[in-house]
Each structure stands twice: as structure tokens, then as C-alpha cells.
Design a protein around this motif. Sequence first.
Motif, PDB file in Angstrom:
ATOM      1  N   MET A  56      -2.067  -6.941  21.841  1.00 17.56           N
ATOM      2  CA  MET A  56      -3.385  -7.211  22.422  1.00 17.56           C
ATOM      3  C   MET A  56      -3.238  -7.664  23.872  1.00 17.56           C
ATOM      4  O   MET A  56      -4.029  -7.278  24.731  1.00 17.56           O
ATOM      5  CB  MET A  56      -4.103  -8.274  21.591  1.00 17.56           C
ATOM      6  N   TRP A  62      -5.164  -7.281  28.046  1.00 14.73           N
ATOM      7  CA  TRP A  62      -5.377  -8.702  28.295  1.00 14.73           C
ATOM      8  C   TRP A  62      -4.122  -9.308  28.896  1.00 14.73           C
ATOM      9  O   TRP A  62      -3.021  -8.921  28.565  1.00 14.73           O
ATOM     10  CB  TRP A  62      -5.679  -9.433  26.989  1.00 14.73           C
ATOM     11  N   TYR A  87      -8.077  -8.492  13.326  1.00 13.04           N
ATOM     12  CA  TYR A  87      -7.509  -7.660  14.381  1.00 13.04           C
ATOM     13  C   TYR A  87      -7.549  -6.182  13.988  1.00 13.04           C
ATOM     14  O   TYR A  87      -7.177  -5.816  12.880  1.00 13.04           O
ATOM     15  CB  TYR A  87      -6.056  -8.072  14.636  1.00 13.04           C
ATOM     16  N   TYR A  90      -6.582  -3.559  19.079  1.00 14.34           N
ATOM     17  CA  TYR A  90      -6.463  -4.461  20.225  1.00 14.34           C
ATOM     18  C   TYR A  90      -7.660  -5.386  20.418  1.00 14.34           C
ATOM     19  O   TYR A  90      -7.874  -5.921  21.502  1.00 14.34           O
ATOM     20  CB  TYR A  90      -6.181  -3.684  21.519  1.00 14.34           C
ATOM     21  N   THR A  91      -8.457  -5.572  19.368  1.00 10.22           N
ATOM     22  CA  THR A  91      -9.586  -6.500  19.442  1.00 10.22           C
ATOM     23  C   THR A  91      -9.658  -7.326  18.166  1.00 10.22           C
ATOM     24  O   THR A  91      -9.098  -6.963  17.135  1.00 10.22           O
ATOM     25  CB  THR A  91     -10.930  -5.765  19.627  1.00 10.22           C
ATOM     26  N   SER A  93     -12.540  -8.956  15.573  1.00  8.61           N
ATOM     27  CA  SER A  93     -13.947  -8.835  15.221  1.00  8.61           C
ATOM     28  C   SER A  93     -14.284  -9.769  14.063  1.00  8.61           C
ATOM     29  O   SER A  93     -13.485  -9.900  13.125  1.00  8.61           O
ATOM     30  CB  SER A  93     -14.270  -7.404  14.793  1.00  8.61           C
TER      31      SER A  93
END
Length: 101
Positions: A56, A62, A87, A90-91, A93
Motif C-alpha cells: 500500500m 502512499w 485491505y 491497495y486500499t 474499506s
Amino acid sequence: MERGVDPRWDHLVDILSTIGEVTDRVPRGLTVVLSRDDGSDQVVEVDMTPEEWDDMCSIGGWHMDSGAAHVRQLVVDQPRTCRYLTYANYTLSPAESDWDP
């Protein structure tokens, strides 16, 4: 919680520790217990491995500091109806249930 093995993961733990109690989550990730203004506690489980955190930060675009600040804000803003930050791609939620690989 094992420290000193992964500096990026340690940094994330340090940043999350500024808002609540952080512990290892079995089988993977971190658990953050937040004390809310109304006197209640909220548990947020970050379902992410140190390797996914590295991805990530590097592949996901990032930087370590901005990524940790982003995750911190996600934990603070976590809806009470969602216990998990999961995860994927790459995010992180919000989710009502744990992701089971």
C-alpha cells in the motif's frame, strides 16, 4: 506485539497508538480500541498484513507518513456499523464482516 522487524509496520502501529490501544489481531492485522467522546469504546479491526501495508505504501502510491495518517483517519471515521477495515487492491474499506481468504 513484535516490534523492530518491519519499520513501516512499526510506524503504522505508532501512528494508530495516538488514537487508541493497538494490539496484534489474530490471524492477521491490528486491532484498535478507540475511546469515543460519549464514553463508549469502539473496536476497529484492520485486516491487513505487514506485506500488504508495504504494498500500500510503495506500489499503492502512499508514502509511509501520509499512508499512516490516512489509515489513522479511516480508523477515526469508521462507522460503528462496520467493525473491520479490510485491505484489497491497495486500499482499506469499511466492512461489517471479516474477509476470509
